[in-house]
Design a protein around this motif. Structure first.
Motif, PDB file in Angstrom:
ATOM      1  N   VAL A 146      43.023  37.222  37.804  1.00  8.85           N
ATOM      2  CA  VAL A 146      43.798  38.274  37.153  1.00  8.85           C
ATOM      3  C   VAL A 146      44.947  37.623  36.390  1.00  8.85           C
ATOM      4  O   VAL A 146      45.469  36.581  36.803  1.00  8.85           O
ATOM      5  N   ASN A 178      43.977  45.463  41.134  1.00  5.44           N
ATOM      6  CA  ASN A 178      43.331  44.225  40.703  1.00  5.44           C
ATOM      7  C   ASN A 178      43.854  43.025  41.483  1.00  5.44           C
ATOM      8  O   ASN A 178      43.079  42.149  41.891  1.00  5.44           O
ATOM      9  N   LYS A 194      44.460  50.199  38.895  1.00  9.20           N
ATOM     10  CA  LYS A 194      44.063  48.789  38.846  1.00  9.20           C
ATOM     11  C   LYS A 194      45.177  47.927  38.279  1.00  9.20           C
ATOM     12  O   LYS A 194      45.503  46.859  38.828  1.00  9.20           O
ATOM     13  N   GLY A 244      47.083  42.680  35.523  1.00 13.50           N
ATOM     14  CA  GLY A 244      48.020  43.209  36.507  1.00 13.50           C
ATOM     15  C   GLY A 244      49.442  43.010  36.014  1.00 13.50           C
ATOM     16  O   GLY A 244      49.685  42.800  34.822  1.00 13.50           O
ATOM     17  N   ASP A 302      39.609  45.014  34.755  1.00 10.90           N
ATOM     18  CA  ASP A 302      39.669  44.480  36.111  1.00 10.90           C
ATOM     19  C   ASP A 302      40.470  43.185  36.215  1.00 10.90           C
ATOM     20  O   ASP A 302      40.636  42.648  37.319  1.00 10.90           O
ATOM     21  N   HIS A 303      40.963  42.667  35.086  1.00 15.79           N
ATOM     22  CA  HIS A 303      41.597  41.344  35.106  1.00 15.79           C
ATOM     23  C   HIS A 303      43.033  41.366  34.597  1.00 15.79           C
ATOM     24  O   HIS A 303      43.562  40.316  34.205  1.00 15.79           O
ATOM     25  N   ARG A 341      42.364  43.027  44.941  1.00 15.73           N
ATOM     26  CA  ARG A 341      40.987  42.526  44.969  1.00 15.73           C
ATOM     27  C   ARG A 341      40.961  40.999  45.068  1.00 15.73           C
ATOM     28  O   ARG A 341      40.200  40.411  45.852  1.00 15.73           O
TER      29      ARG A 341
END
Length: 336
Positions: free
Chosen positions: A211, A326, A321, A249, A246-247, A329
Motif C-alpha cells: 500500500v 487497506n 479502504k 491509504g 486496494d493500494h 489487510r
C-alpha cells in the motif's frame, strides 16, 4: 444516496501510517483522538539515532500504554480491530531509517520484542542498508541491506521503502518475501519532486501486495504553500486509477515543525538543522512555514477528509479502504 459522513467516519477504521508529530511529544495524541483515528504510527526517531536512544523511546511508549487506559500497543492486526471495538488508540511502532540497528541484523530481534512492526530502510541519505531518494547515485541494496530485509521478513516486520532510492526500493521488493509498503510517498504524476514516487515503483508495490500512504506535507502535495484538500485527494485518485483502490491509504506525515503547531522561528531552526546534517535538500524541502491541506491542517479535523472523499465521488466501501482497511489487510498479511 451519499453516506452519512459523520457515521461513516465514526464507524471506519482510520489509520495514519506515518506520524513523526508523535516522535517527541506524546501530548499530540489528543489531536489524533479528536480526529477519530483508530491507530497511528509514531516515528521512533531513527534517521540519526543510536540503539540506546531508540530503546528509550520504546520504553516511553510502553510506559504510556501501561498508564493510559485508552492507549494500546499494536503487535498484530487484530489489535487494531480491538482498539476500534474498545475505543482505544493503537500505536504502531515505526522506524524511519535503520541507523538504530548499529550495523547489526540481530538487534532486530530485540526491537521486535519491544514492539517494532514497520521499518523504513533509509531516510533520504545513503546508509549501510542502501541509498536514499535524495542521493545522486543509487546503488541499490547492500549485502547488509539484503540481510536486513531477509530478517525483517523472518520476524514479520513490514519493509517500508519511503524516502528510499528507486533502485534500492526495487531491490527490496525483489528480495522481500512479504508485501512492501511506501508508508508516505505522493505521486510524481501529480506533482514531480524527488521525494514523490513514479508509476513503476507504485506498480511494483501493488504487485507485492503493498500500500502507498498519501502525504500531507505541502511541498509533496502541490506547488502552492497552502494546498487544498482537493489537491491532496488528487494523489489518492491518481493512485487508485493507476494501481487500484486496494493500494492507497494514509501516511499523512504530520510533523512537529508544521503550522499551526510550531512557531515560525522554531520551525525555521528545525529546518536549518535538517539541511545542515544532510537529511533534507532545498529541492524537495523548501523553508517553512508548512501548511498542511486546508481542512486537515492537523489530525484533529480528519473528518473533513471523509466528507471531501464523499464529495469527490468515492463510494463508502472505497473510503473505508482508503481510511484504514487497506493498511489492515497488509498488516494481516505480514503480522498475522
Amino acid at each position: 444516496m451519499s453516506p452519512d459522513v459523520e457515521k461513516l467516519h465514526a464507524d471506519a477504521i482510520v489509520i495514519d501510517a506515518t506520524c513523526p508529530l508523535l516522535s517527541e511529544e506524546p501530548k499530540h495524541l489528543e489531536l489524533y483522538r479528536q480526529g477519530g483515528f483508530t491507530a497511528v504510527a509514531p516515528t521512533v526517531p531513527a534517521k540519526s539515532s543510536t540503539s540506546a536512544e531508540a530503546i528509550l523511546k520504546f520504553a516511553m511508549w510502553r510506559k504510556l500504554c501501561r498508564e493510559l487506559d485508552d492507549l494500546m500497543m499494536v503487535l498484530r492486526a487484530d489489535d487494531i480491530v480491538e482498539a476500534k471495538r474498545s475505543g482505544k488508540l493503537g500505536l504502531i511502532m515505526h522506524f524511519q531509517g535503520t541507523e538504530p540497528l548499529d550495523r547489526s541484523v540481530d538487534i532486530l530481534d530485540a526491537y521486535h520484542a519491544l514492539g517494532l512492526r514497520v521499518v523504513q530502510l533509509t531516510y533520504n541519505k545513503r546508509c549501510h542498508v542502501g541509498d536514499g531518494c535524495e542521493e545522486e547515485v543509487d546503488g541499490g541494496l547492500s549485502r547488509f541491506g539484503k540481510a536486513v530485509v531477509r530478517r525483517l521478513n523472518e520476524l514479520n516486520i513490514i519493509v517500508d521503502v519511503a524516502h528510499t532510492g528507486v533502485r534500492t526500493s526495487f531491490d527490496a521488493i525483489e528480495h522481500s518475501s512479504a508485501p512492501v509498503i511506501l508508508s508516505h510517498a505522493n505521486a510524481r504524476g501529480v506533482h514531480s519532486v524527488p521525494r514523490n514516487a513514479g508509476d513503476d515503483l507504485y506498480k511494483a508495490i501493488a504487485a507485492s501486495g503493498g500500500v502507498i500512504g498519501v502525504v500531507g506535507f505541502p511541498a509533496f502535495v502541490a506547488k502552492t504553500k497552502r494546498p487544498t484538500l482537493d489537491q491532496f485527494i488528487d494523489h489518492i485518485a491518481y493512485i487508485a486509477e493507476h494501481i487500484g483502490i486496494d493500494h492507497v491509504g494514509l501516511g499523512i506525515d504530520y510533523y512537529a515543525g508544521q503550522a499551526p503547531i510550531c512557531p515560525d522561528d522554531v520551525a525555521l531552526a528545525l529546518y536549518e538543522r535538517q539541511v545542515a546534517v544532510g537529511n533534507w535538500t532545498g529541492e524537495s524541502y523548501p523553508p517553512p512555514p508548512y501548511y498542511y491541506p486546508e481542512g486537515i491542517e492537523t489530525p484533529a479535523t480528519m473528518q473533513a477528509l471523509t466528507a471531501a472523499l464523499v464529495r469527490r465521488g468515492f463510494h463508502e466501501a472505497e473510503i473505508r479502504k482508503i481510511l484504514g482497511e487497506n493498511w489492515l489487510r497488509v498488516y494481516r498479511a505480514v503480522w498475522g
